[in-house]
Design a protein around this motif. Structure first.
Motif, PDB file in Angstrom:
ATOM      1  N   TRP A 189       0.957  -1.265   0.025  1.00  0.00           N
ATOM      2  CA  TRP A 189      -0.085   0.012   0.095  1.00  0.00           C
ATOM      3  C   TRP A 189       0.738   1.274   0.016  1.00  0.00           C
ATOM      4  O   TRP A 189       0.621   2.252  -0.696  1.00  0.00           O
ATOM      5  CB  TRP A 189      -0.886   0.029   1.149  1.00  0.00           C
ATOM      6  CG  TRP A 189      -1.827   1.216   1.200  1.00  0.00           C
ATOM      7  CD1 TRP A 189      -2.345   1.675   0.301  1.00  0.00           C
ATOM      8  CD2 TRP A 189      -2.755   1.398   2.429  1.00  0.00           C
ATOM      9  NE1 TRP A 189      -3.311   2.765   0.647  1.00  0.00           N
ATOM     10  CE2 TRP A 189      -3.606   2.277   1.950  1.00  0.00           C
ATOM     11  CE3 TRP A 189      -2.762   1.033   3.584  1.00  0.00           C
ATOM     12  CZ2 TRP A 189      -4.499   2.936   2.893  1.00  0.00           C
ATOM     13  CZ3 TRP A 189      -3.776   1.526   4.483  1.00  0.00           C
ATOM     14  CH2 TRP A 189      -4.481   2.549   4.320  1.00  0.00           C
ATOM     15  N   LEU A 190       1.925   1.050   0.907  1.00  0.00           N
ATOM     16  CA  LEU A 190       2.761   2.477   0.911  1.00  0.00           C
ATOM     17  C   LEU A 190       3.563   2.689  -0.316  1.00  0.00           C
ATOM     18  O   LEU A 190       3.759   3.774  -0.929  1.00  0.00           O
ATOM     19  CB  LEU A 190       3.782   2.035   1.984  1.00  0.00           C
ATOM     20  CG  LEU A 190       4.955   3.321   2.186  1.00  0.00           C
ATOM     21  CD1 LEU A 190       4.212   4.463   2.711  1.00  0.00           C
ATOM     22  CD2 LEU A 190       6.126   2.817   3.295  1.00  0.00           C
ATOM     23  N   THR A 191       3.761   1.634  -1.111  1.00  0.00           N
ATOM     24  CA  THR A 191       4.650   1.793  -2.547  1.00  0.00           C
ATOM     25  C   THR A 191       3.708   2.027  -3.563  1.00  0.00           C
ATOM     26  O   THR A 191       4.038   3.109  -4.380  1.00  0.00           O
ATOM     27  CB  THR A 191       5.482   0.385  -2.871  1.00  0.00           C
ATOM     28  OG1 THR A 191       4.430  -0.627  -2.931  1.00  0.00           O
ATOM     29  CG2 THR A 191       6.633   0.275  -2.014  1.00  0.00           C
ATOM     30  N   ALA A 192       2.273   1.748  -3.387  1.00  0.00           N
ATOM     31  CA  ALA A 192       1.286   2.345  -4.587  1.00  0.00           C
ATOM     32  C   ALA A 192       0.821   3.686  -4.258  1.00  0.00           C
ATOM     33  O   ALA A 192       0.710   4.209  -5.072  1.00  0.00           O
ATOM     34  CB  ALA A 192       0.217   1.267  -4.198  1.00  0.00           C
ATOM     35  N   VAL A 193       0.961   4.218  -2.958  1.00  0.00           N
ATOM     36  CA  VAL A 193       0.704   5.588  -2.546  1.00  0.00           C
ATOM     37  C   VAL A 193       1.825   6.471  -3.310  1.00  0.00           C
ATOM     38  O   VAL A 193       1.647   7.511  -3.850  1.00  0.00           O
ATOM     39  CB  VAL A 193       0.237   5.603  -1.060  1.00  0.00           C
ATOM     40  CG1 VAL A 193       0.259   7.215  -0.769  1.00  0.00           C
ATOM     41  CG2 VAL A 193      -0.872   4.950  -0.737  1.00  0.00           C
ATOM     42  N   LEU A 194       3.007   5.869  -2.664  1.00  0.00           N
ATOM     43  CA  LEU A 194       4.435   6.897  -3.178  1.00  0.00           C
ATOM     44  C   LEU A 194       4.922   6.858  -4.540  1.00  0.00           C
ATOM     45  O   LEU A 194       5.651   7.887  -4.844  1.00  0.00           O
ATOM     46  CB  LEU A 194       5.352   6.470  -2.115  1.00  0.00           C
ATOM     47  CG  LEU A 194       5.211   6.524  -0.711  1.00  0.00           C
ATOM     48  CD1 LEU A 194       6.249   6.191   0.188  1.00  0.00           C
ATOM     49  CD2 LEU A 194       4.841   8.247  -0.418  1.00  0.00           C
ATOM     50  N   ARG A 195       4.264   5.826  -5.267  1.00  0.00           N
ATOM     51  CA  ARG A 195       4.847   5.710  -6.742  1.00  0.00           C
ATOM     52  C   ARG A 195       4.281   6.884  -7.484  1.00  0.00           C
ATOM     53  O   ARG A 195       2.987   7.081  -7.618  1.00  0.00           O
ATOM     54  CB  ARG A 195       4.388   4.325  -7.242  1.00  0.00           C
ATOM     55  CG  ARG A 195       4.902   4.118  -8.567  1.00  0.00           C
ATOM     56  CD  ARG A 195       4.779   2.775  -9.033  1.00  0.00           C
ATOM     57  NE  ARG A 195       3.411   2.704  -9.132  1.00  0.00           N
ATOM     58  CZ  ARG A 195       2.623   1.531  -9.042  1.00  0.00           C
ATOM     59  NH1 ARG A 195       3.144   0.441  -8.453  1.00  0.00           N
ATOM     60  NH2 ARG A 195       1.364   1.516  -8.908  1.00  0.00           N
ATOM     61  N   ARG A 196       5.049   7.487  -8.340  1.00  0.00           N
ATOM     62  CA  ARG A 196       4.826   8.631  -8.983  1.00  0.00           C
ATOM     63  C   ARG A 196       4.140   7.888 -10.363  1.00  0.00           C
ATOM     64  O   ARG A 196       4.630   7.053 -10.935  1.00  0.00           O
ATOM     65  CB  ARG A 196       5.935   9.386  -9.495  1.00  0.00           C
ATOM     66  CG  ARG A 196       6.287  10.343  -8.424  1.00  0.00           C
ATOM     67  CD  ARG A 196       7.250  11.150  -8.803  1.00  0.00           C
ATOM     68  NE  ARG A 196       7.755  12.128  -7.801  1.00  0.00           N
ATOM     69  CZ  ARG A 196       8.120  13.118  -7.898  1.00  0.00           C
ATOM     70  NH1 ARG A 196       8.620  13.790  -9.074  1.00  0.00           N
ATOM     71  NH2 ARG A 196       8.564  13.990  -6.896  1.00  0.00           N
ATOM     72  N   ARG A 197       3.011   8.263 -10.580  1.00  0.00           N
ATOM     73  CA  ARG A 197       2.213   7.990 -11.882  1.00  0.00           C
ATOM     74  C   ARG A 197       2.507   8.850 -13.025  1.00  0.00           C
ATOM     75  O   ARG A 197       2.197   8.601 -13.936  1.00  0.00           O
ATOM     76  CB  ARG A 197       0.703   8.152 -11.628  1.00  0.00           C
ATOM     77  CG  ARG A 197       0.094   7.214 -10.404  1.00  0.00           C
ATOM     78  CD  ARG A 197      -0.555   6.203 -10.620  1.00  0.00           C
ATOM     79  NE  ARG A 197      -0.875   5.234  -9.710  1.00  0.00           N
ATOM     80  CZ  ARG A 197      -0.413   4.241  -9.327  1.00  0.00           C
ATOM     81  NH1 ARG A 197       0.405   3.697 -10.171  1.00  0.00           N
ATOM     82  NH2 ARG A 197      -0.869   3.332  -8.230  1.00  0.00           N
ATOM     83  N   ARG A 198       2.751  10.040 -12.662  1.00  0.00           N
ATOM     84  CA  ARG A 198       3.027  11.289 -13.646  1.00  0.00           C
ATOM     85  C   ARG A 198       4.405  11.363 -14.003  1.00  0.00           C
ATOM     86  O   ARG A 198       5.538  11.312 -13.273  1.00  0.00           O
ATOM     87  CB  ARG A 198       2.455  12.369 -13.319  1.00  0.00           C
ATOM     88  CG  ARG A 198       2.627  13.522 -14.285  1.00  0.00           C
ATOM     89  CD  ARG A 198       1.895  14.719 -13.826  1.00  0.00           C
ATOM     90  NE  ARG A 198       0.434  14.527 -13.580  1.00  0.00           N
ATOM     91  CZ  ARG A 198      -0.585  15.251 -14.213  1.00  0.00           C
ATOM     92  NH1 ARG A 198      -0.036  16.129 -15.215  1.00  0.00           N
ATOM     93  NH2 ARG A 198      -1.810  14.920 -13.915  1.00  0.00           N
ATOM     94  N   LEU A 199       5.029  11.264 -15.421  1.00  0.00           N
ATOM     95  CA  LEU A 199       6.161  11.382 -15.642  1.00  0.00           C
ATOM     96  C   LEU A 199       6.679  12.942 -15.518  1.00  0.00           C
ATOM     97  O   LEU A 199       5.951  13.690 -16.176  1.00  0.00           O
ATOM     98  CB  LEU A 199       6.402  11.047 -17.084  1.00  0.00           C
ATOM     99  CG  LEU A 199       7.726  10.951 -17.904  1.00  0.00           C
ATOM    100  CD1 LEU A 199       8.467   9.898 -16.984  1.00  0.00           C
ATOM    101  CD2 LEU A 199       7.753  10.516 -19.384  1.00  0.00           C
ATOM    102  N   THR A 200       7.584  13.299 -14.833  1.00  0.00           N
ATOM    103  CA  THR A 200       7.948  14.694 -14.439  1.00  0.00           C
ATOM    104  C   THR A 200       8.933  15.123 -15.488  1.00  0.00           C
ATOM    105  O   THR A 200       8.863  16.370 -15.889  1.00  0.00           O
ATOM    106  CB  THR A 200       8.613  14.702 -13.175  1.00  0.00           C
ATOM    107  OG1 THR A 200       9.597  13.996 -13.048  1.00  0.00           O
ATOM    108  CG2 THR A 200       7.526  14.303 -12.297  1.00  0.00           C
ATOM    109  N   GLU A 201       9.712  14.306 -16.220  1.00  0.00           N
ATOM    110  CA  GLU A 201      10.766  14.919 -17.104  1.00  0.00           C
ATOM    111  C   GLU A 201      10.810  13.846 -18.421  1.00  0.00           C
ATOM    112  O   GLU A 201      10.796  12.689 -18.261  1.00  0.00           O
ATOM    113  CB  GLU A 201      12.001  14.914 -16.551  1.00  0.00           C
ATOM    114  CG  GLU A 201      12.209  15.974 -15.663  1.00  0.00           C
ATOM    115  CD  GLU A 201      13.573  16.235 -14.860  1.00  0.00           C
ATOM    116  OE1 GLU A 201      14.234  15.050 -14.798  1.00  0.00           O
ATOM    117  OE2 GLU A 201      13.888  17.203 -14.196  1.00  0.00           O
TER     118      GLU A 201
END
Length: 192
Positions: free
Chosen positions: A79-91
């Motif tokens: 659950w923690l990794t699913a919450v912290l994983r970025r879904r949006r590509l920043t660069e």
């Protein structure tokens, strides 16, 4: 979807902890608990000696307890990794042709895609979302079409114009896209 599930689960866990903690605190401060409550008063313990040692003689007890706790820890880590994983590509890495390269902000590329897609006649709103890796981005595009818009024309324009411009300007070999189109729902109006 994950955001909704996350908020609901956090809300339920928080409410449960608040109710249990508040009730234990209230009993500890001397308030009389209801007859069905697990604690009788200030000097009552959570588990008595008899309750705590009831299963010690059974060979399955401790492996089951350890397996259940390990499962809870693994689910919490997932659950923690699913919450912290970025879904949006920043660069996005841009090939400048000199071997050095440059970094392009993902939101800038999303904004260009959205603006170019929204210019088409019949598109009320466009939304782009970059995913993937910086050297191999992918995009998800949502188009809200007016009732008179032709979905085939909108898709053709998006793929031949907007996505091609974005791919060429970033120097990418490919820019895979998932396109979702929905129709705008208008309220019924009385015509006189």
């Amino acid at each position: 979807m994950l955001r909704t599930v996350n908020r609901v689960l956090l809300g339920l866990v928080g409410l449960l902890l608040l109710v249990l903690g508040g009730s234990v605190l209230a009993v500890g401060l001397g308030l009389n608990p209801p007859s069905w409550w697990i604690h009788d008063g200030k000097n009552d313990v959570l588990l008595s000696d008899a309750e705590r040692t009831r299963w010690d003689g059974e060979g399955w007890w401790w492996p089951t307890v350890i397996a259940a706790l390990a499962l809870v820890v693994l689910l919490a880590l997932w659950w923690l990794t699913a919450v912290l994983r970025r879904r949006r590509l920043t660069e996005v890495r841009v090939n400048t042709g000199d071997g050095e390269g440059a970094l392009l902000r993902g939101r800038a590329l999303e904004g260009v895609l959205e603006n170019e897609a929204a210019e088409l006649d019949g598109v009320q709103r466009a939304h782009a979302h970059l995913t993937g890796r910086p050297d191999a981005p992918e995009t998800r595009v949502r188009l809200q079409l007016e009732p008179h818009a032709d979905p085939g024309t909108a898709l053709n324009y998006l793929t031949t114009e907007a996505l091609t411009h974005a791919r060429n300007s970033a120097g990418l070999e490919s820019l895979p896209a998932e396109v979702r189109m929905t129709g705008v729902k208008h309220k019924a109006e009385r015509v006189s």
